[in-house]
Enzyme design. Sequence first.
Site, PDB file in Angstrom:
ATOM      1  N   GLU A 124      43.353  32.685  48.778  1.00 43.54           N
ATOM      2  CA  GLU A 124      42.041  32.424  49.363  1.00 43.54           C
ATOM      3  C   GLU A 124      41.763  30.918  49.282  1.00 43.54           C
ATOM      4  OE1 GLU A 124      37.405  33.922  48.901  1.00 43.54           O
ATOM      5  OE2 GLU A 124      38.678  33.890  47.121  1.00 43.54           O
ATOM      6  N   LYS A 153      35.651  37.572  55.750  1.00 39.12           N
ATOM      7  CA  LYS A 153      35.254  38.193  54.483  1.00 39.12           C
ATOM      8  C   LYS A 153      33.944  38.970  54.649  1.00 39.12           C
ATOM      9  CE  LYS A 153      34.958  36.866  49.569  1.00 39.12           C
ATOM     10  NZ  LYS A 153      35.075  35.694  48.668  1.00 39.12           N
ATOM     11  N   CYS A 192      39.283  38.541  48.390  1.00 40.16           N
ATOM     12  CA  CYS A 192      38.693  38.385  47.065  1.00 40.16           C
ATOM     13  C   CYS A 192      37.645  39.443  46.739  1.00 40.16           C
ATOM     14  CB  CYS A 192      38.134  36.968  46.904  1.00 40.16           C
ATOM     15  SG  CYS A 192      37.892  36.474  45.172  1.00 40.16           S
TER      16      CYS A 192
END
Length: 314
Positions: free
Chosen positions: A70, A144, A185
């Site tokens: 990331e 995300k 994440c």
Amino acid sequence: MSMCTITSSYKPEEARVPPAIPIPKPPITKFKIALCQLLVTADKERNIAHARKAIEEAAGKGAQLVLLPEIWNIPYSNDYFPVYAEDIDAGVGASPSIAMLSELSERLKITIIGGSIPERSGDKLYNTCCVFGADGKIKGKHRKIHLFDIDIPGRMTFKESMTFTAGESPTIVDTEVGRIGIGICYDIRFQELAAIYAARGAHLLCYPGAFNMTTGPLHWELLQRARAADCQLYVATCSPARVDNASYVAWGHSTVVGPFGEVIATTEHEEVIVIAEIDYSLIEQRRTYLPFQKQRRGDLYQLVDVQRLNTGKS
């Protein structure tokens, strides 16, 4: 009453709405995956060139799938995100990070999960992961979904929502190395997303991530193993290497987990390339050993894939 009748009365097929898609036969059963745990600096050009060398090294070691961390092209900081964001949709000329990944995937004939970079789209910024096929083209783009906003007094405070906008769609991609679900994440904390990917027939879930020194020791491996065991498929994660004097210190420990929740390969916090073998035949074997996919209680609960339901896709 037979076990088959009992199971049928529980309506396991109704526990997923729409019904789960059978896992497809992958284009390849065994292959090597590389996790490039990169040391990230404040020099963006250096980071892109450094990532290039790591990918070339991984491919030289036989990796057919390469996963980056990331935010690998700049430090993970709200101060950096708006300054160095790239317009991915404007083409490779406007996005040097994407240009490098596209060129390498085509030249090396590998699949690249391009970690994530800050993406600028109009007046919005996203934390975005692009998936590249062996032809160099973007096969999927994941923004995300769950933004990292936490406040643990005296230990860790960070709010991605100060700069980023949340993505609006799960991302599952058919690649030369199988069907892959993508998260970034904080997305890994949400079991529902992983379950949707499993119900869409994923073989592998990939999560570029940068857990920190507070949540990393507690939850990083735990969540990876939980998602793999929950869904009975492979999970791969890739973190940046740790920089102790950075404003945000990454935990590291990039990992590959198998469909029984077993750790196949991992590392510590230094810069390294982790190479592991993926064997998709183990998915069917593990699901035969422990057939809970067929033992769900559709008469009591359901997971609804809103996107598939609204689009009418089977």
